[in-house]
Design a protein around this motif. Structure first.
Motif, PDB file in Angstrom:
ATOM      1  N   PHE A  86      26.375  10.165  58.422  1.00  0.00           N
ATOM      2  CA  PHE A  86      26.853  10.310  57.040  1.00  0.00           C
ATOM      3  C   PHE A  86      25.805  10.946  56.129  1.00  0.00           C
ATOM      4  CE2 PHE A  86      28.825   6.628  59.074  1.00  0.00           C
ATOM      5  CZ  PHE A  86      30.173   6.972  58.980  1.00  0.00           C
ATOM      6  N   SER A  87      24.539  10.635  56.368  1.00  0.00           N
ATOM      7  CA  SER A  87      23.482  11.161  55.496  1.00  0.00           C
ATOM      8  C   SER A  87      23.347  12.675  55.606  1.00  0.00           C
ATOM      9  CB  SER A  87      22.138  10.503  55.840  1.00  0.00           C
ATOM     10  OG  SER A  87      21.714  10.822  57.150  1.00  0.00           O
ATOM     11  N   GLN A  88      23.818  13.256  56.699  1.00  0.00           N
ATOM     12  CA  GLN A  88      23.741  14.713  56.845  1.00  0.00           C
ATOM     13  C   GLN A  88      24.510  15.436  55.738  1.00  0.00           C
ATOM     14  OE1 GLN A  88      25.969  16.455  60.174  1.00  0.00           O
ATOM     15  NE2 GLN A  88      26.934  14.472  60.543  1.00  0.00           N
ATOM     16  N   TYR A  89      25.537  14.789  55.203  1.00  0.00           N
ATOM     17  CA  TYR A  89      26.358  15.412  54.165  1.00  0.00           C
ATOM     18  C   TYR A  89      25.922  15.052  52.748  1.00  0.00           C
ATOM     19  CZ  TYR A  89      29.393  15.806  58.251  1.00  0.00           C
ATOM     20  OH  TYR A  89      29.896  16.067  59.494  1.00  0.00           O
ATOM     21  N   ALA A  90      25.044  14.070  52.629  1.00  0.00           N
ATOM     22  CA  ALA A  90      24.696  13.541  51.308  1.00  0.00           C
ATOM     23  C   ALA A  90      24.119  14.589  50.350  1.00  0.00           C
ATOM     24  CB  ALA A  90      23.741  12.358  51.451  1.00  0.00           C
ATOM     25  N   THR A 154      22.691  20.638  59.144  1.00  0.00           N
ATOM     26  CA  THR A 154      23.600  20.382  58.026  1.00  0.00           C
ATOM     27  C   THR A 154      22.874  19.725  56.861  1.00  0.00           C
ATOM     28  OG1 THR A 154      25.469  20.108  59.550  1.00  0.00           O
ATOM     29  CG2 THR A 154      25.719  19.185  57.339  1.00  0.00           C
ATOM     30  N   ALA A 155      22.028  18.750  57.179  1.00  0.00           N
ATOM     31  CA  ALA A 155      21.304  18.026  56.129  1.00  0.00           C
ATOM     32  C   ALA A 155      20.344  18.938  55.379  1.00  0.00           C
ATOM     33  CB  ALA A 155      20.538  16.851  56.749  1.00  0.00           C
ATOM     34  N   ALA A 159      20.170  20.180  51.604  1.00  0.00           N
ATOM     35  CA  ALA A 159      18.977  19.900  50.803  1.00  0.00           C
ATOM     36  C   ALA A 159      18.502  21.145  50.065  1.00  0.00           C
ATOM     37  CB  ALA A 159      17.864  19.358  51.701  1.00  0.00           C
ATOM     38  N   GLU A 160      18.521  22.287  50.755  1.00  0.00           N
ATOM     39  CA  GLU A 160      18.122  23.535  50.099  1.00  0.00           C
ATOM     40  C   GLU A 160      19.138  23.941  49.043  1.00  0.00           C
ATOM     41  OE1 GLU A 160      15.971  26.987  49.134  1.00  0.00           O
ATOM     42  OE2 GLU A 160      15.410  25.120  50.128  1.00  0.00           O
ATOM     43  N   GLY A 177      16.819  15.458  47.872  1.00  0.00           N
ATOM     44  CA  GLY A 177      17.646  16.040  48.929  1.00  0.00           C
ATOM     45  C   GLY A 177      16.858  16.227  50.207  1.00  0.00           C
ATOM     46  N   TYR A 178      15.630  16.674  50.079  1.00  0.00           N
ATOM     47  CA  TYR A 178      14.783  16.870  51.257  1.00  0.00           C
ATOM     48  C   TYR A 178      14.359  15.541  51.882  1.00  0.00           C
ATOM     49  CZ  TYR A 178      14.419  21.893  51.432  1.00  0.00           C
ATOM     50  OH  TYR A 178      14.719  23.219  51.605  1.00  0.00           O
TER      51      TYR A 178
END
Length: 254
Positions: A86-90, A154-155, A159-160, A177-178
């Protein structure tokens, strides 16, 4: 070098990308997509991360590091923590959440959605192609599509994306984000789903995909999205079809 220290150094180097961006770009050069210009210095860290992973495919020393990290991590694992699913999409979703909360970013809904879509397209195509080409076995032996880490890509793409949209509002939005993206990469290793080289390359691909999406946005906007219609509303949300997870985007035009 101790494998854990090696892991931390590499992940911290990825996290520091946001700080280096702040040093390399002045506000004059980074106000909106119309004046985002190619800067070769911004390629250094993503290229280094990708290079590290690619070299690791054939380097016995880096393979030993991978094994050392895997063995050290698995010795301490009591159970998997699936937060990385889930954190990959955060980070990407946070851009839309912040805008809904009234904190405006760099671009409007239409433009940032085009940029994110372009980034995810570039990232997914690259990751899928490399997985099929390299056929690296996962640390847990579950399959042969370990390289590179799609979750991490994806994460870091998100983040970028968050960095570009909100660094001029507050640098901490981009840094957060990073932090989430780095945590996602860590948990891919912790859950015994990826090698360090998979995570490093995924991070580099994610960052680079979003960078390229911003650089080519003026061309994509002019030649691909020729319609003058505006986006009145939209939604980006993760989906799961029983086998795969991803991001879905729904846009309403007026």
């Amino acid at each position: 070098m101790n494998p854990t220290k090696h892991l931390l150094i590499l992940l911290i180097s990825a996290l520091s990308y946001g700080y280096l961006n702040a040093q390399e770009l002045s506000k004059k050069d980074s106000l909106n997509t119309e004046n985002i210009k190619f800067n070769y210095k911004q390629l250094i860290i993503p290229t280094a991360l990708i290079g590290y992973g690619v070299i690791g495919l054939g380097s016995d020393d880096l393979k030993d590091f991978n094994l050392g990290i895997r063995n050290e991590v698995t010795d301490d694992i009591d159970g998997k923590i699936t937060v990385d699913d889930f954190s990959q999409y955060a980070p990407a979703l946070s851009v839309y959440a912040l805008n809904l909360a009234g904190i405006k970013g760099k671009n409007n809904l239409r433009d940032r959605s085009i940029i994110l879509g372009t980034s995810l397209l570039l990232m997914t195509g690259t990751v899928t192609g490399l997985k099929k080409l390299t056929k690296v076995e996962r640390p847990d032996g579950s399959d042969f599509n370990s390289f590179p880490s799609g979750h991490t890509a994806t994460a870091f793409a998100g983040a970028e994306f968050m960095w570009q949209e909100y660094k001029d509002v507050s640098v901490w939005y981009g840094i957060s984000g990073y932090i989430v993206a780095t945590g996602t990469g860590f948990f891919r290793i912790y859950n015994n789903k990826h090698w360090l080289t998979d995570v490093a390359t995924g991070a580099g691909i994610g960052i680079l995909s979003t960078k390229v999406a911003y650089w080519i946005f003026p061309y994509v906007n002019k030649h691909v999205f020729k319609s003058k219609k505006n986006i009145s509303s939209g939604m980006v949300a993760p989906f799961y079809n029983g086998k795969q997870m991803g991001l879905g985007m729904i846009l309403n035009l007026k």
